[in-house]
Design a protein around this motif. Sequence first.
Motif, mmCIF file in Angstrom:
data_model
loop_
_atom_site.group_PDB
_atom_site.id
_atom_site.type_symbol
_atom_site.label_atom_id
_atom_site.label_comp_id
_atom_site.label_asym_id
_atom_site.label_seq_id
_atom_site.Cartn_x
_atom_site.Cartn_y
_atom_site.Cartn_z
ATOM 1 N N ARG A 71 5.861 7.851 2.420
ATOM 2 C CA ARG A 71 4.638 7.077 2.651
ATOM 3 C C ARG A 71 3.528 8.037 3.063
ATOM 4 O O ARG A 71 3.762 8.975 3.823
ATOM 5 N N TYR A 72 2.336 7.768 2.538
ATOM 6 C CA TYR A 72 1.185 8.641 2.763
ATOM 7 C C TYR A 72 0.016 7.828 3.296
ATOM 8 O O TYR A 72 -0.114 6.644 2.997
ATOM 9 N N ASP A 73 -0.874 8.501 4.033
ATOM 10 C CA ASP A 73 -2.005 7.793 4.638
ATOM 11 C C ASP A 73 -3.188 7.617 3.689
ATOM 12 O O ASP A 73 -4.153 6.950 4.027
ATOM 13 N N SER A 74 -3.114 8.213 2.482
ATOM 14 C CA SER A 74 -4.188 8.003 1.509
ATOM 15 C C SER A 74 -3.640 8.128 0.092
ATOM 16 O O SER A 74 -2.626 8.802 -0.139
ATOM 17 N N SER A 98 1.505 -2.533 4.209
ATOM 18 C CA SER A 98 0.100 -2.247 4.451
ATOM 19 C C SER A 98 -0.597 -1.786 3.176
ATOM 20 O O SER A 98 -0.047 -1.003 2.407
ATOM 21 N N ILE A 101 -1.372 2.124 3.302
ATOM 22 C CA ILE A 101 -0.282 3.098 3.198
ATOM 23 C C ILE A 101 0.103 3.173 1.728
ATOM 24 O O ILE A 101 0.244 2.159 1.055
ATOM 25 N N THR A 168 5.089 6.452 10.839
ATOM 26 C CA THR A 168 3.756 6.973 10.562
ATOM 27 C C THR A 168 3.738 7.630 9.193
ATOM 28 O O THR A 168 4.587 8.476 8.904
ATOM 29 N N PRO A 169 2.801 7.238 8.325
ATOM 30 C CA PRO A 169 2.743 7.853 6.997
ATOM 31 C C PRO A 169 2.316 9.322 7.088
ATOM 32 O O PRO A 169 1.669 9.731 8.051
ATOM 33 N N SER A 171 0.236 12.586 6.440
ATOM 34 C CA SER A 171 -1.132 12.989 6.147
ATOM 35 C C SER A 171 -1.053 14.230 5.251
ATOM 36 O O SER A 171 0.035 14.743 4.975
#
Length: 193
Positions: A71-74, A98, A101, A168-169, A171
């Motif tokens: 999972r990544y934040d962008s 989300s 995510i 937490t994804p 970054s």
Amino acid sequence: MTKRSNRVAIAILGAAAFTLAGCREEQVDAAAYPDLQSCTDEATRGGMFTVQDCEAAIAEAETLHVESAPRYDSLQVCEEQHGEGACGTEASAQQGGSGGIFMPLLAGYLIGNMLGGRTGMAASQPLYKTKDGKFTNAARSSTFSSNRGAAKLNTAQFTRPAATAGKTPMSRATATSRGGFGRTGSGRTGFGG
């Protein structure tokens, strides 16, 4: 040497050989498929798996995808790891996920015959594209040149990956510090085009 010491020496050598054989990783027949239809088509032609094996293994891989996909934040960070157009939102992959995510899209399925030729016990992993156009499993233990083909693989290729859901994804900094998704694998390219 006496007869007894010869027998003891042979027994020690036999035990050592048995111990070494036990340390080797067990190999299983495995196949990669880009989609369920490819697996079931092969099954109807007498392939390695039955249609029921295909359906069960792919359902398991899809569950693993929701639980353990990176999972990544962008979207940009995800596409840096998996290639342009190879990512979607967590919300599109699972209810309650989300929209902020991002996860790689499923690019295939890795299925292993855990009973050595008999049907009914298949293990599976989702496959994801890597930024260099190859494919890797969710556990990141292997990289393959294709998402289609068959090979003998170690049972470790089917180890259940750590859960990422709810964590937490990654970054850009996190993904870079880990060497990128798929970069920690063994580099095995068992499936050719």
